[in-house]
Write an enzyme that holds these catalytic residues in place. Sequence first.
Site, PDB file in Angstrom:
ATOM      1  CG  ASN A   1     -11.883   5.833   4.376  1.00 33.36           C
ATOM      2  OD1 ASN A   1     -12.335   4.470   4.432  1.00 33.36           O
ATOM      3  ND2 ASN A   1     -12.131   6.602   4.991  1.00 33.36           N
ATOM      4  CB  ALA A   2      -6.869   7.776   1.650  1.00 31.50           C
TER       5      ALA A   2
ATOM      6  CG  ASP B   1      -6.576  -0.218   6.771  1.00 30.35           C
ATOM      7  OD1 ASP B   1      -5.345  -0.571   6.653  1.00 30.35           O
ATOM      8  OD2 ASP B   1      -6.676   0.996   7.164  1.00 30.35           O
TER       9      ASP B   1
ATOM     10  NE  ARG C   1     -20.381  22.266 -10.698  1.00 32.04           N
ATOM     11  CZ  ARG C   1     -21.217  22.396  -9.532  1.00 32.04           C
ATOM     12  NH1 ARG C   1     -22.293  22.036  -9.684  1.00 32.04           N
ATOM     13  NH2 ARG C   1     -20.774  22.915  -8.755  1.00 32.04           N
TER      14      ARG C   1
ATOM     15  CB  ALA D   1      -3.197   5.154  12.504  1.00 33.99           C
ATOM     16  N   GLY D   2      -5.337   2.920  10.190  1.00 35.74           N
ATOM     17  CA  GLY D   2      -5.944   1.574  10.074  1.00 35.74           C
ATOM     18  C   GLY D   2      -7.012   1.395  11.048  1.00 35.74           C
TER      19      GLY D   2
ATOM     20  CG  HIS E   1     -11.680   3.567   8.402  1.00 38.25           C
ATOM     21  ND1 HIS E   1     -11.888   3.080   9.685  1.00 38.25           N
ATOM     22  CD2 HIS E   1     -10.628   3.895   7.884  1.00 38.25           C
ATOM     23  CE1 HIS E   1     -10.403   2.846   9.727  1.00 38.25           C
ATOM     24  NE2 HIS E   1      -9.710   3.494   8.987  1.00 38.25           N
TER      25      HIS E   1
ATOM     26  CD  GLU F   1      -2.862   1.226   2.495  1.00 37.52           C
ATOM     27  OE1 GLU F   1      -3.639   2.122   2.487  1.00 37.52           O
ATOM     28  OE2 GLU F   1      -2.802   0.359   3.466  1.00 37.52           O
TER      29      GLU F   1
END
Length: 386
Positions: A220-221, A273, A228, A307-308, A252, A132
């Site tokens: 997420n992230a 995760d 649009r 964090a996970g 999450h 990752e």
Amino acid sequence: MLRNRYAIAASVIFDGAEIHRDRAVFMRGGRILDILHVGNLPHGVPVRTLPEGAWLAPGFIDAQVNGGGDVLLNDDPGAGAMAAIAAAHRKFGTTGVMPTLITDAREKMVVALEAVDRAAALNAGVLGLHLEGPFISPEKPGIHCRDYIREPTAEDLDLLTAPRETATLVTLAPERFGAGVVERLADAGVRVSLGHSMATYEETKAALDEGLTGFTHLFNAMRPLGARDPGPVAAALEAPNAFFGMIVDGEHVAPAMLRLALRGAAHPMLVTDAMPPVGGETASFLLNGQDIVLKDGRLTNAAGTLAGSALDMASAVRNTVEMLGVPLTDALRFASTEPAAFLGFGDLLGRISPDFRADLVAFDPRDMTIYETWVDGRPSEPTNPA
């Protein structure tokens, strides 16, 4: 000969597609032979009968697991750590894992890639390695260390595409480099997933055309879904051949967003995760020099960045039923059949079917208490139901 043949009988067997009641899974060694009525088993075959009401299903497969049992892969990206992480998650019904190395120094990536085949020899539950990062966007780092984020070099691509016995999954931001990188990885059998990315809708579609098939912890992230500016989320949910990971912990992603995603064309997969506290004894650990603390079900750094997770797969299945209103059989598919297909194991794992590997989980469907697991036909230590 009856040698090495045995059976597990259950009130309900879910084979990954259909339910069978009051049947037994008939096996030889580490392979499934058939699903039969107990009375139709060959005479003398040993039968393990599960508690009344128990379900037997394909073992869970977790494509994103950073740690477990107080072990963090980034601290020790070797074969022993990978095997220990797989062992820690087995008690939660997970029979196959992709130990996940998040963005770090190149040397750790090299060590992990060189170790993963040895890890699978130590623990058959290790299916491969998930990288990752570090080829992600500095605009969407999450908890990843920005100092290690970079673009792939020719040497990196040679390393990633080298032949291996196990699966390789890479999460990257496709907008960060030119055309051809995703295609080269995919052509070599590497599973490529978009994550920690600011890709536009058009950039995501181009990556899909090159062979991208995954989306790491959808929503997420990554660039958010906009009226649009549809971004990668819309592209993912339009793609019938794509798979997206869901962290169903109530932290999450809002359940309403996940319910929306389930209405799309892509294939949902449950991922945890997970971090070291899952299956471990400590509630805190260090990640790239940051103190990560578990409090009220959330793992965060001092700034409050997630964090996970502290999620396990049995809880993820239960949450999918309770939070998303999904039938148990669908939640089980999201935890086994779909990730098996995504990782390229669709003809070996994720189903209870002839010639498939005997990776199984027995559980109480009321609360997802795990009774026992089998990996390659080998049982874990059973948990006695209350």
